[in-house]
Design an enzyme around this catalytic site. Structure first.
Site, PDB file in Angstrom:
ATOM      1  N   LYS A   1       0.815  -1.214   0.000  1.00 19.27           N
ATOM      2  CA  LYS A   1       0.000   0.000   0.000  1.00 19.27           C
ATOM      3  C   LYS A   1       0.847   1.261   0.000  1.00 19.27           C
ATOM      4  CE  LYS A   1      -4.404  -1.499   1.923  1.00 19.27           C
ATOM      5  NZ  LYS A   1      -5.471  -1.194   2.868  1.00 19.27           N
TER       6      LYS A   1
ATOM      7  N   LYS B   1      -7.709 -10.957  -8.690  1.00 19.23           N
ATOM      8  CA  LYS B   1      -8.833 -10.983  -7.758  1.00 19.23           C
ATOM      9  C   LYS B   1      -9.884  -9.957  -8.144  1.00 19.23           C
ATOM     10  CE  LYS B   1      -8.429 -10.700  -3.222  1.00 19.23           C
ATOM     11  NZ  LYS B   1      -7.931 -10.676  -1.833  1.00 19.23           N
TER      12      LYS B   1
ATOM     13  N   LYS C   1     -12.548  -3.833  -5.852  1.00 14.09           N
ATOM     14  CA  LYS C   1     -13.282  -2.578  -5.991  1.00 14.09           C
ATOM     15  C   LYS C   1     -12.448  -1.507  -6.668  1.00 14.09           C
ATOM     16  CE  LYS C   1     -12.307  -1.711  -1.151  1.00 14.09           C
ATOM     17  NZ  LYS C   1     -12.938  -1.878   0.161  1.00 14.09           N
TER      18      LYS C   1
END
Ligand code: TRP
Length: 336
Positions: free
Chosen positions: A115, A198, A201
């Protein structure tokens, strides 16, 4: 036998829409768990702000995720549903854990590396200590069972290390070792545009995912447009090897239908993708469209959602407050 009574805790971030991957990978499990367990389900808004969130969007997302929990079948009477920031004990215990966890432990966290990206110096301090807050979420309730995805396994191990170090440092047997309940690859839902990624969103293509709020037309359209390969469907599981898109659609069908991949292949094997896709579109609409309708209904009454969160926060606090107070005493703070 553990001296700790079983208690389930899990949480999801209020960022963006929930999608089919969250539903099959987490929500269905959460709903099932509440049949025979005391469950606490948190909307982790304090985790969300470790990356900057536009305040209005965050505010809305907290309500949206709460509505999604309820629409998917989490019962706000039987279980506790609340947003993290309304129970100050999370932040309090997280501070103590900041002083228990070691820099070296946090430096190994792969999610931080992902991240924070290349420019670690620019990452928030909150993003770095995120796993300590997550440990506090769980341990403020002495939760023993934590349903999470594979990607959170390392954070759960850190929570166990923190619990153990706290117990050892202060010579107590105060915190349990929370058990991860990892949702397996069977419920891993991949992108409808690329079976090797995967469902997410943050994928720029909305066709890659089925949002929990999608209406019947969108659900059916996205399934019909899902990427496939050129061959007929196999009749045996082994035939799915190296065919990620086929495997994904079969897996989604099995999960939504409450059956196995082999049963799906026994029915559709030898046929073209269109047969499976038509049946899957019907099944997905039957299962998901009512949830989207329920979310829309709940969202039309934000005061009702806020009341669910207020009630949940009060009940959560009633459990966490005495535990965190005891932790403060153990550390040596003067407590009144
Ligand atoms: N970090 C988790 C995620 O991103 C969310 C989370 C925060 C959580 N606190 C938790 C999950 C405590 C389980 C228990 O998925």
């Amino acid at each position: 036998m553990s001296i700790f009574s079983p208690r389930v805790f899990s949480g999801m971030q209020p960022t963006g829409n929930l999608h089919l991957g969250n539903y099959l990978g987490a929500m269905l499990n959460w709903v099932k768990m509440q049949e025979s367990n005391e469950c606490i389900y948190c909307v982790v808004d304090m985790h969300a702000i470790t990356l900057w969130q536009e305040p209005k969007a965050l505010h809305q997302a907290i309500r949206d995720v709460t509505a999604a929990y309820v629409a998917c079948g989490v019962d706000p009477k039987r279980s506790i549903i609340f947003n993290q920031s309304q129970v100050a004990e999370h932040a309090e215990l997280a501070w103590i854990f900041n002083c228990v966890a070691r820099l070296g432990w946090l430096n190994r966290m792969t999610q931080f590396k992902d991240k924070a990206g290349k420019d670690k110096e620019a990452a928030s301090v909150g993003l770095y200590v995120y796993p300590n807050l997550m440990a506090a979420d769980i341990l403020a309730y002495k939760a023993t069972h934590v349903p999470v995805g594979e990607d959170q396994k390392q954070h759960l191990e850190l929570a166990r290390d923190i619990a153990q170090k706290f117990n050892v440092d202060f010579e107590v047997e105060f915190f349990p070792q929370p058990e991860p309940m990892i949702t397996g690859p069977a419920t891993r839902v991949m992108s409808l545009r690329d079976g090797t990624k995967k469902m997410s969103k943050s994928d720029p293509s909305d066709l890659s995912r089925i949002n929990i709020t999608d209406g019947a037309d969108d659900i059916a359209k996205k399934i019909r447009k899902a990427k496939t390969d050129m061959d007929a469907l196999p009749s045996e599981i082994a035939g799915l090897k190296g065919r990620p898109e086929a495997e994904n659609l079969v897996g989604i069908y099995a999960a939504l239908g409450g059956t196995t991949a082999q049963a799906v292949l026994s029915q559709f094997g030898g046929g073209q993708f269109s047969g499976l896709k038509n049946a899957l579109a019907d099944l997905a609409v039957a299962k998901l469209a009512p949830i989207a309708d329920e979310i829309a209904k709940l969202k039309a009454d934000p005061a009702h959602i806020d009341a669910i969160l207020a009630d949940g926060a009060q009940r959560a606090r009633a459990i966490a407050a005495p535990i965190v107070k005891e932790a403060r005493k153990i550390v040596g703070f003067v407590v009144s």
